[in-house]
Design a protein around this motif. Structure first.
Motif, mmCIF file in Angstrom:
data_model
loop_
_atom_site.group_PDB
_atom_site.id
_atom_site.type_symbol
_atom_site.label_atom_id
_atom_site.label_comp_id
_atom_site.label_asym_id
_atom_site.label_seq_id
_atom_site.Cartn_x
_atom_site.Cartn_y
_atom_site.Cartn_z
ATOM 1 N N LYS A 30 0.833 -1.206 0.000
ATOM 2 C CA LYS A 30 0.000 0.000 0.000
ATOM 3 C C LYS A 30 0.867 1.255 0.000
ATOM 4 C CE LYS A 30 -4.022 -1.970 2.413
ATOM 5 N NZ LYS A 30 -4.844 -1.914 3.650
ATOM 6 N N LEU A 36 -3.828 0.192 -6.314
ATOM 7 C CA LEU A 36 -4.639 1.344 -6.693
ATOM 8 C C LEU A 36 -5.850 1.536 -5.784
ATOM 9 C CD1 LEU A 36 -4.742 3.595 -8.832
ATOM 10 C CD2 LEU A 36 -6.133 2.073 -10.243
ATOM 11 N N PHE A 37 -6.518 0.444 -5.438
ATOM 12 C CA PHE A 37 -7.692 0.520 -4.568
ATOM 13 C C PHE A 37 -7.427 -0.117 -3.200
ATOM 14 C CE2 PHE A 37 -9.373 0.709 -8.903
ATOM 15 C CZ PHE A 37 -10.109 1.889 -8.821
ATOM 16 N N GLN A 38 -6.139 -0.204 -2.851
ATOM 17 C CA GLN A 38 -5.742 -0.770 -1.564
ATOM 18 C C GLN A 38 -6.178 -2.231 -1.413
ATOM 19 O OE1 GLN A 38 -3.863 1.560 0.533
ATOM 20 N NE2 GLN A 38 -4.002 2.451 -1.493
ATOM 21 N N GLN A 39 -6.224 -2.938 -2.531
ATOM 22 C CA GLN A 39 -6.695 -4.324 -2.523
ATOM 23 C C GLN A 39 -5.747 -5.210 -3.327
ATOM 24 O OE1 GLN A 39 -10.481 -3.637 -4.415
ATOM 25 N NE2 GLN A 39 -11.595 -3.657 -2.483
ATOM 26 N N GLN A 52 -7.616 -5.204 -9.278
ATOM 27 C CA GLN A 52 -9.026 -5.450 -9.583
ATOM 28 C C GLN A 52 -9.151 -6.709 -10.451
ATOM 29 O OE1 GLN A 52 -11.973 -3.931 -8.496
ATOM 30 N NE2 GLN A 52 -10.662 -2.812 -7.074
#
Length: 209
Positions: A30, A36-39, A52
């Motif tokens: 992170k 990008l989306f913390q995933q 994603q």
């Protein structure tokens, strides 16, 4: 990540995996700005760090000709895979992480099986019957076929004879399982992962909770 493994394996692409072992590993990704989306998952491919799951799958499918031949086929493929196999597969994937209580898990398993045999599998059976071809979209292997096979096998983990009323799906399962790259992925020692056991779930919850 499992569907991504399936798609890469079906395309004959060898890949290396790095696992997140601790919260520290996750925080470093992170902080480095890679998520990008913390995933996760994150896939490094063609100089990109992609996140994603759906975006990753779409890229791999397009790159390796597993996306349908034209716009019409892609629309059919998206409907079949996204709203069918993927929906059912995600329900099964989430099951071990949702319930620690055995009775609640059993209850939800019954709901999933009812949806599989009453809603999803009849649609796939009809698609195969209506166009009379070996694959779900056009007459070539696509992401839809790969995701459906993955979902069928995951559903059979819940109930071994779940395809007993779906002869075309049984034949489809045999046919797609025997494609050389997929057959290799189904062998012991491949990158394919088993359904998570209690220990795996506990470790994942510790890192991602």
């Amino acid at each position: 990540m499992e569907t991504i493994r399936w798609l890469l394996a079906a395309a004959g692409v060898e890949f290396e995996e790095q696992y997140i072992q601790s919260k520290g590993d996750l925080e470093k990704l992170k902080q480095d700005g890679f998520l990008l989306f913390q995933q996760v998952p994150m896939v490094e491919i063609d100089g990109m760090k992609m996140v994603q799951t759906r975006a990753i799958l779409n890229y791999i499918a397009g790159k390796y000709n597993l996306y349908g031949k034209d716009l019409k086929q892609r629309a059919l493929y998206c409907n079949i895979s996204k709203f069918g196999a993927m929906d059912l597969g995600e329900m099964i994937m989430a099951l071990p992480f949702k319930h620690s209580d055995a009775k609640e898990k059993e209850k939800e398993t019954a709901v999933i099986l009812e949806k599989a045999t009453g809603r999803y599998f009849p649609v796939f059976e009809k698609v195969l019957k209506d166009h009379g071809q070996d694959f779900l979209v056009g007459n070539q292997l696509s992401r839809a076929d790969i995701q459906l096979l993955e979902t069928i096998l995951a559903t059979e983990e819940l109930k071994a004879d779940v395809l007993s009323k779906f002869p075309l799906l049984k034949a489809f399962k045999t046919r797609i399982s025997n494609i050389p790259t997929i057959k290799k992925f189904l062998q012991p020692g491949s990158p394919r992962k088993s359904p998570p056991d209690e220990k795996t779930v506990a470790e994942a919850m510790k890192v991602f909770h």
